[in-house]
Motif scaffolding. Sequence first.
Motif, short mmCIF file in Angstrom:
data_model
loop_
_atom_site.label_atom_id
_atom_site.label_comp_id
_atom_site.label_asym_id
_atom_site.label_seq_id
_atom_site.Cartn_x
_atom_site.Cartn_y
_atom_site.Cartn_z
N PRO A 39 -5.49 -33.62 -18.23
CA PRO A 39 -6.21 -33.00 -18.65
C PRO A 39 -5.70 -30.84 -19.45
O PRO A 39 -4.56 -31.31 -19.76
N PRO A 40 -7.00 -30.72 -20.77
CA PRO A 40 -6.22 -29.35 -21.15
C PRO A 40 -5.20 -28.56 -19.90
O PRO A 40 -5.64 -28.66 -18.95
N PRO A 41 -3.56 -28.09 -20.10
CA PRO A 41 -3.47 -27.23 -19.33
C PRO A 41 -4.37 -26.26 -18.88
O PRO A 41 -4.97 -24.80 -19.34
N ALA A 42 -4.54 -26.25 -17.77
CA ALA A 42 -5.70 -24.81 -17.19
C ALA A 42 -4.66 -23.55 -17.16
O ALA A 42 -5.93 -22.79 -16.65
N ALA A 43 -3.44 -23.55 -16.91
CA ALA A 43 -3.27 -22.20 -16.23
C ALA A 43 -2.71 -21.33 -17.66
O ALA A 43 -2.35 -20.30 -17.83
N GLU A 321 3.32 -21.88 -20.44
CA GLU A 321 2.26 -22.79 -19.70
C GLU A 321 1.96 -23.43 -20.83
O GLU A 321 0.60 -22.84 -21.86
N GLY A 322 2.32 -24.54 -21.06
CA GLY A 322 0.86 -25.51 -21.32
C GLY A 322 0.94 -25.61 -23.39
O GLY A 322 0.61 -26.03 -24.00
#
Lengths: 353, 353
Positions: A39-43, A321-322
């Motif tokens: 999934p896309p990086p939620a954070a 992050e991400g």
Amino acid sequence: MIKRIRSRLLLAAFPLLIASSNLLAADGGDWNIASRVLPPPAAASEALSSSIARTPQPVPPQPGMMPQTPEQWEAFVEQATGAQTIPLETLEQISNTSIEKQQLAGVTVYWVTPSTIAPEHEDHLFLHVHGGGYVILGGDAAPSEAATIASTSGIRSISVDYRMPPAAPFPAAVDDTIAVYQELLKTMPANKIAIGGTSAGGGLAFAAVHRMKELGLPLPGAIFAGTPWADLSKTSDTLYTNQGIDRVLIAYEGLLSAAAELYAAGEDLKHPLISPLYGDFSGFPPTILISGTRDLLLSDTVRVQRKLRDQGIVADLHVFEGMSHAGYLFEAASPEAVSTMEEISLFFKQHLD
Amino acid sequence: MIKRIRSRLLLAAFPLLIASSNLLAADGGDWNIASRVLPPPAAASEALSSSIARTPQPVPPQPGMMPQTPEQWEAFVEQATGAQTIPLETLEQISNTSIEKQQLAGVTVYWVTPSTIAPEHEDHLFLHVHGGGYVILGGDAAPSEAATIASTSGIRSISVDYRMPPAAPFPAAVDDTIAVYQELLKTMPANKIAIGGTSAGGGLAFAAVHRMKELGLPLPGAIFAGTPWADLSKTSDTLYTNQGIDRVLIAYEGLLSAAAELYAAGEDLKHPLISPLYGDFSGFPPTILISGTRDLLLSDTVRVQRKLRDQGIVADLHVFEGMSHAGYLFEAASPEAVSTMEEISLFFKQHLD
């Protein structure tokens, strides 16, 4: 002894490993990592996360997609660089700088002056070397990152439009950077200069400092290396683990491997002035390093950090992050990009003399 | 405006993206990452790389592998912790420390005194909270990491054998850590204490500092957080990207998810004292963070770094090539472990008052 005891601890701590320990290691220790849904990086920030959510899944390049002949390379470079370069006037407007193109020591450079110079940086200069895998993003595309840093840090900058292959492979990029640096040293002390850039620019900054040491030149006061391409061979772990996950570089095969070969032009890819990771980092200036958890060059970045730290040198690492390779340049309004520029600004103010 | 311009740059820089841009983004932006062959990390140390090469491929846990009832948990914890705990006498020998078990403020603690105390640390103390997902590695296993740090840093240490679920879920671990801390404050100033640990220990150190702020207590002088479990929910990006690649934790499903549920015992997993990442980091002490490129909790680690940096707090991050979760504890003789302990030692000497 410690090692044996610790291995027992490993089993104690993580009994799940016991369940797998009856399997045999594959030949050479290769693992087969199963496919997974990512999934896309939620954070990550909303800006970065939603941008990734809108990005079609990166497709690894097919064999033969890259140019083969010098003519095909010229066409590729022109298409990739020239047609979409930001006009200098536009770049000046959005970065609130003034930009002047000049020849210096026989090399094309772009002087970038921010509208406001920070008091700490009155007599400082940022020597910028652009990214683009040593093949693209030259010409008027070169000063784009320099303009951003000049503006956010309040520091005068100069961006080197170093020669590139196929016309001018290694060591032309290093030579041009050194020629500009030596010219600068005629009018200012080395420790008032910061050098740096992103991707190939980060690698080139390290290579240039290696070369300065060979030449007995005084070294700059600080280095900025954004996700530096510090090892042009296929060695770093995240070239494998982040393959297809980094939406910018996608995979080593394709632009990176082709560019490495074109740039090295027959030299060993692990030559310390081509892959500066293999050089000697003793005496290097304080360095700030930026990467992301999805960066194909995260390993290049952290491997350089260890080389520097092993010599006792300041090597401040920031991992977002991400974020894929150089994400702070592509989502310039994102919090990740803002934080990156703030960290660079703080670092230069802290470490330039 | 900047963003639109930059997006054009993205296309200029990385024409491979153009080739993929005709595809549609999947629903919700999920990507399907293809299976891949992963060799051992060639650029990790020989010790780490060859250890990974000898490790059978990690097998993600099957549903139902984890305990369900309190009795099953007790048996699991006893098997995982008790049977393989290093005897204290052996730990004393290999770490060159003396260890004394005691009750302090009603909590079991282990005092760890190194044979040589560094001159800088004459009046300093390292307050250690052990890892193990808040469920395992208590009792005589608790002081193992404290002994390593006490020995390598030359600092007196105390390790908290905090209560754990199923008997004592959250907030028992936080309460016990705070009780010990308050007892220590009766005889020494807060800024002469460093607090820290690995994994759940790193998370607990952060949670404890959040709690100290709530209670109006003076804060410690430094924090060590090794690959901290700072977010017990399944949010961090590397929980996905490093699944099956981290040979220690392997996957969120299994020990992590089960331990999170057991520890929270019905509380929101994003409660700031359970997942300290969601707390307010203003005023936090200088922090050193350790992770690896294969760490399932790399994202937890770097997300905490941003939280700290956003408050202007020193947050030194070190990421090791090819290292899984807490690899510096499991390969204690590896250069990665030696460097980790050296960085902690330097950081404490630099930041403790």
